[in-house]
Design a protein around this motif. Sequence first.
Motif, PDB file in Angstrom:
ATOM      1  N   MET A 109      40.506  31.021  25.368  1.00 38.87           N
ATOM      2  CA  MET A 109      40.740  30.205  26.558  1.00 38.87           C
ATOM      3  C   MET A 109      42.194  29.778  26.683  1.00 38.87           C
ATOM      4  O   MET A 109      42.707  29.606  27.786  1.00 38.87           O
ATOM      5  CB  MET A 109      39.843  28.965  26.523  1.00 38.87           C
ATOM      6  N   LEU A 110      42.867  29.591  25.546  1.00 39.38           N
ATOM      7  CA  LEU A 110      44.261  29.155  25.582  1.00 39.38           C
ATOM      8  C   LEU A 110      45.224  30.322  25.808  1.00 39.38           C
ATOM      9  O   LEU A 110      46.407  30.103  26.048  1.00 39.38           O
ATOM     10  CB  LEU A 110      44.623  28.431  24.280  1.00 39.38           C
ATOM     11  N   THR A 111      44.736  31.548  25.709  1.00 45.95           N
ATOM     12  CA  THR A 111      45.618  32.712  25.891  1.00 45.95           C
ATOM     13  C   THR A 111      45.186  33.499  27.130  1.00 45.95           C
ATOM     14  O   THR A 111      45.294  33.027  28.245  1.00 45.95           O
ATOM     15  CB  THR A 111      45.598  33.585  24.629  1.00 45.95           C
ATOM     16  N   SER A 112      44.699  34.698  26.942  1.00 43.48           N
ATOM     17  CA  SER A 112      44.344  35.535  28.092  1.00 43.48           C
ATOM     18  C   SER A 112      43.176  34.972  28.878  1.00 43.48           C
ATOM     19  O   SER A 112      43.104  35.155  30.098  1.00 43.48           O
ATOM     20  CB  SER A 112      44.010  36.955  27.612  1.00 43.48           C
ATOM     21  N   GLY A 113      42.284  34.282  28.236  1.00 37.37           N
ATOM     22  CA  GLY A 113      41.132  33.715  28.940  1.00 37.37           C
ATOM     23  C   GLY A 113      41.542  32.712  29.996  1.00 37.37           C
ATOM     24  O   GLY A 113      40.934  32.629  31.071  1.00 37.37           O
ATOM     25  N   ALA A 114      42.588  31.931  29.706  1.00 41.29           N
ATOM     26  CA  ALA A 114      43.052  30.941  30.671  1.00 41.29           C
ATOM     27  C   ALA A 114      43.565  31.612  31.936  1.00 41.29           C
ATOM     28  O   ALA A 114      43.370  31.117  33.047  1.00 41.29           O
ATOM     29  CB  ALA A 114      44.149  30.086  30.039  1.00 41.29           C
ATOM     30  N   SER A 115      44.221  32.752  31.772  1.00 40.22           N
ATOM     31  CA  SER A 115      44.743  33.479  32.930  1.00 40.22           C
ATOM     32  C   SER A 115      43.610  34.000  33.799  1.00 40.22           C
ATOM     33  O   SER A 115      43.638  33.870  35.024  1.00 40.22           O
ATOM     34  CB  SER A 115      45.618  34.650  32.471  1.00 40.22           C
ATOM     35  N   ASP A 119      42.862  32.496  37.570  1.00 43.33           N
ATOM     36  CA  ASP A 119      42.891  33.412  38.711  1.00 43.33           C
ATOM     37  C   ASP A 119      41.591  33.325  39.509  1.00 43.33           C
ATOM     38  O   ASP A 119      41.606  33.314  40.747  1.00 43.33           O
ATOM     39  CB  ASP A 119      43.102  34.854  38.240  1.00 43.33           C
ATOM     40  N   PHE A 120      40.470  33.242  38.796  1.00 49.25           N
ATOM     41  CA  PHE A 120      39.179  33.177  39.475  1.00 49.25           C
ATOM     42  C   PHE A 120      39.035  31.869  40.251  1.00 49.25           C
ATOM     43  O   PHE A 120      38.645  31.864  41.430  1.00 49.25           O
ATOM     44  CB  PHE A 120      38.043  33.307  38.457  1.00 49.25           C
ATOM     45  N   ILE A 121      39.371  30.747  39.603  1.00 50.55           N
ATOM     46  CA  ILE A 121      39.237  29.445  40.269  1.00 50.55           C
ATOM     47  C   ILE A 121      40.155  29.376  41.479  1.00 50.55           C
ATOM     48  O   ILE A 121      39.763  28.888  42.550  1.00 50.55           O
ATOM     49  CB  ILE A 121      39.544  28.300  39.285  1.00 50.55           C
ATOM     50  N   ALA A 122      41.369  29.877  41.327  1.00 46.27           N
ATOM     51  CA  ALA A 122      42.323  29.855  42.442  1.00 46.27           C
ATOM     52  C   ALA A 122      41.805  30.649  43.630  1.00 46.27           C
ATOM     53  O   ALA A 122      42.076  30.309  44.784  1.00 46.27           O
ATOM     54  CB  ALA A 122      43.671  30.409  41.988  1.00 46.27           C
ATOM     55  N   SER A 123      41.041  31.702  43.358  1.00 40.51           N
ATOM     56  CA  SER A 123      40.552  32.558  44.437  1.00 40.51           C
ATOM     57  C   SER A 123      39.410  31.930  45.220  1.00 40.51           C
ATOM     58  O   SER A 123      39.127  32.360  46.348  1.00 40.51           O
ATOM     59  CB  SER A 123      40.092  33.908  43.868  1.00 40.51           C
ATOM     60  N   ILE A 234      46.310  25.388  37.382  1.00 40.03           N
ATOM     61  CA  ILE A 234      44.960  25.518  36.818  1.00 40.03           C
ATOM     62  C   ILE A 234      45.029  25.940  35.358  1.00 40.03           C
ATOM     63  O   ILE A 234      44.314  25.411  34.503  1.00 40.03           O
ATOM     64  CB  ILE A 234      44.129  26.525  37.629  1.00 40.03           C
ATOM     65  N   LYS A 235      45.903  26.889  35.066  1.00 37.73           N
ATOM     66  CA  LYS A 235      46.031  27.348  33.677  1.00 37.73           C
ATOM     67  C   LYS A 235      46.490  26.222  32.771  1.00 37.73           C
ATOM     68  O   LYS A 235      45.987  26.060  31.650  1.00 37.73           O
ATOM     69  CB  LYS A 235      47.021  28.513  33.610  1.00 37.73           C
ATOM     70  N   THR A 236      47.429  25.418  33.245  1.00 40.43           N
ATOM     71  CA  THR A 236      47.899  24.273  32.469  1.00 40.43           C
ATOM     72  C   THR A 236      46.775  23.272  32.253  1.00 40.43           C
ATOM     73  O   THR A 236      46.608  22.720  31.165  1.00 40.43           O
ATOM     74  CB  THR A 236      49.080  23.588  33.180  1.00 40.43           C
ATOM     75  N   ALA A 237      45.969  23.038  33.290  1.00 44.47           N
ATOM     76  CA  ALA A 237      44.860  22.087  33.183  1.00 44.47           C
ATOM     77  C   ALA A 237      43.804  22.581  32.209  1.00 44.47           C
ATOM     78  O   ALA A 237      43.259  21.800  31.435  1.00 44.47           O
ATOM     79  CB  ALA A 237      44.241  21.852  34.562  1.00 44.47           C
TER      80      ALA A 237
END
Length: 336
Positions: A109-115, A119-123, A234-237
């Motif tokens: 979640m802190l690495t590629s999972g966060a991205s 991306d999904f939430i932003a969409s 979102i990624k920061t959060a």
Amino acid sequence: MLIEALLYDGKSSKEHQVVIDFTFGRRVKIASHNIDVALEEVEIESRLGNTPRVLEFPNGVRCKSRENDKIDQILRDFDIKKSKTHKIESSWGLTFGAVIVTIAFVTFMLTSGASYTSDFIASILPQNTLDSMSEMTLKELEDGYLSPTRLTKDNQKIIQANFDNLTQGEKRYHLHFRYSDKIGANAFALPSGDVVLTDQLVALSKDKKFRDILGVLAHEKGHVVHKHSLRMAIKTALSGVIIGYIAGDVSVLVTALPTILINSSYSREFEREADVYAVKELQRMHISTIYIATLFQALEEKQSSKRDENSTDASDIFSSHPLTNERIEYFRSFAK
């Protein structure tokens, strides 16, 4: 066996201190509330550590008890199987395995999972949510960083006309002229489509028609279209949620978009996406990319001068939009 609990009758939020009696006849009674039901009618929540256990009664009545050991004894006495959750918690081997899985999940979640998640939430976030978020962010920026513009009305009119042509009347986009000693020569876009342009950046323009500034605004529109600032926030959060949970401090959930917009650099990928978008928009408007290339070249020379002087001032467009010769040459390659 008797256990103490808090009862919620489902009709109000009031708590009632009660005693629950589990009889040998497999009945469950709460005398104070005239409850007398079969044990099979009561749904007992799985144990999770020493957190309060919930007991669901018919007709919406719920009880919450901290006497987990007594409840476990009752389950054993009446030959009711222990929950799978508590079995896992009670086993050292299974607990160790769960810890390993949790660490792996947190790392992901802190690495590629966060991205992927950001991306999904932003969409899927609706426009009204972006508007509310951006409104609060802009207010915070107004209070701490921005002042009313000092540009002449004529210059504002030229730049606004360029911006209107760029956005083609799309109502979500708004241009805000502001003066800022703290931010310096900069431009940034909020997730809603609001774009802030500082007087200090306009002052660096060498074109009377401000076609170089138009190039910057096209670049900022690209950040909006690709949801770059939103994805960063979102990624920061997400990282904050996980770290805050582990540390026991959820205050890190208050992720500030102003800090991201002013102090955080966009990634190379995000800048390239916005540059590609800007070129396409300028070509659509039949505006040469030489203007933005020239402006960026001047900004790069200014930044180089700062580096030579060992300046620590990062309050300009370089702090959030890192320039490279590659980017400048990219714009030059499309110039006509």
